[in-house]
Design an enzyme around this catalytic site. Structure first.
Site, PDB file in Angstrom:
ATOM      1  NE  ARG A 173      -6.734   1.479  -6.633  1.00 58.61           N
ATOM      2  CZ  ARG A 173      -5.509   1.276  -6.185  1.00 58.61           C
ATOM      3  NH1 ARG A 173      -4.467   1.387  -7.012  1.00 58.61           N
ATOM      4  NH2 ARG A 173      -5.292   0.957  -4.913  1.00 58.61           N
ATOM      5  CD1 TRP A 192       7.461   6.618  -2.420  1.00 62.85           C
ATOM      6  CD2 TRP A 192       7.123   6.879  -4.616  1.00 62.85           C
ATOM      7  NE1 TRP A 192       8.691   6.662  -3.023  1.00 62.85           N
ATOM      8  CE2 TRP A 192       8.521   6.817  -4.375  1.00 62.85           C
ATOM      9  CE3 TRP A 192       6.671   7.035  -5.935  1.00 62.85           C
ATOM     10  CZ2 TRP A 192       9.461   6.913  -5.398  1.00 62.85           C
ATOM     11  CZ3 TRP A 192       7.603   7.132  -6.957  1.00 62.85           C
ATOM     12  CH2 TRP A 192       8.979   7.072  -6.681  1.00 62.85           C
ATOM     13  CG  LEU A 237      10.348 -16.951  -2.732  1.00 59.85           C
ATOM     14  CD1 LEU A 237      10.083 -17.040  -1.230  1.00 59.85           C
ATOM     15  CD2 LEU A 237      10.796 -15.535  -3.099  1.00 59.85           C
ATOM     16  CG  HIS A 289       0.549   1.916  -9.690  1.00 59.78           C
ATOM     17  ND1 HIS A 289       0.161   1.494  -8.437  1.00 59.78           N
ATOM     18  CD2 HIS A 289      -0.463   2.689 -10.164  1.00 59.78           C
ATOM     19  CE1 HIS A 289      -1.050   1.986  -8.166  1.00 59.78           C
ATOM     20  NE2 HIS A 289      -1.443   2.708  -9.195  1.00 59.78           N
ATOM     21  CG  ASP A 293      -2.056   0.964   1.131  1.00 59.49           C
ATOM     22  OD1 ASP A 293      -2.332   1.441   0.015  1.00 59.49           O
ATOM     23  OD2 ASP A 293      -2.682   1.240   2.161  1.00 59.49           O
TER      24      ASP A 293
END
Length: 230
Positions: free
Chosen positions: A61, A15, A121, A27, A10
């Protein structure tokens, strides 16, 4: 060390606004933070990293921002595929990514297939995901089986529901991090977070780096996990 870490990423928009940049710039910066978090998780020995990339509510959005997000997904899945292979990272998707259209969906599925054998991972990307819808889908499936006489309704328990969630093949969620100072789960992994440790940080997601990730791991290590016990 937590086996499974999840992040609500978030703060991209704030930012960008603080820097007088368009939201898409936030983004883009946030996508770089995913790479840093992935590397930090792999280096620390975390088995699974789940990131909330696009919620089912994000369709509210503006069309421009949704289009920008889809374009970034398309760009990064192509650019990062070789990184995933090199770092032995397995990609898994949860949610309903088919809603993004055939082109992007096919690219995502190709990346999943080409990384399926990787074992360092597992990077789980939640796309068009909503936890309440996930739980409701499991409930519908169990209700259908009960109505057809395939299962006894009284036999439906936590394990039965959990086995039908999209995360059924993953380790239990140990640690959930949310950035940007917001203190809520926002319809993310509600069932899975039942006994997860929660860490909230004021750091905006594009500023969340390896040190911030390791600080969250250190906070997890300080917690005493009682799972309902004393």
């Amino acid at each position: 060390m937590p086996r499974h870490v999840a992040i609500i990423m978030d703060g991209n928009g704030r930012w960008a606004e603080r820097r007088h940049l368009p939201r898409v710039a936030g983004h883009r910066a946030g996508a770089e933070s995913v790479r840093r978090a992935m590397q930090a998780a792999a280096d620390a020995g975390v088995e699974v990293l789940t990131v909330y990339a696009f919620s089912s509510e994000n369709w509210r959005r503006s069309e421009e921002e949704v289009a920008d997000l889809k374009g970034l997904m398309r760009y990064y899945v192509e650019r990062e595929l070789e990184t995933l292979k090199r770092e032995r990272v397995k990609l898994k998707l949860i949610g309903e990514p088919g809603a993004f259209g055939n082109d992007l969906y096919d690219r995502l599925q190709r990346a999943v297939a080409e990384t399926a054998a990787n074992d360092r991972l597992t990077l789980v990307v939640a796309l068009n995901y909503g936890s309440q819808a996930e739980i409701a889908s499991a409930a519908r499936e169990l209700a259908g089986k009960a109505a057809r006489g395939e299962i006894d309704p009284h036999a439906i328990d936590e394990q039965a529901i959990g086995s039908l969630l999209q995360t059924h093949d993953l380790p239990q969620l140990d640690l959930l991090i949310r950035t940007s100072g917001e203190v809520r789960l926002s319809n993310f992994l509600l069932w899975q977070a039942a006994y997860a440790e929660l860490v909230f940080t004021e750091t905006l997601w594009p500023d969340f780096d390896e040190a911030a990730f390791n600080a969250a791991l250190a906070e997890f290590a300080r917690r005493q996990r009682r799972f309902g016990g004393r």
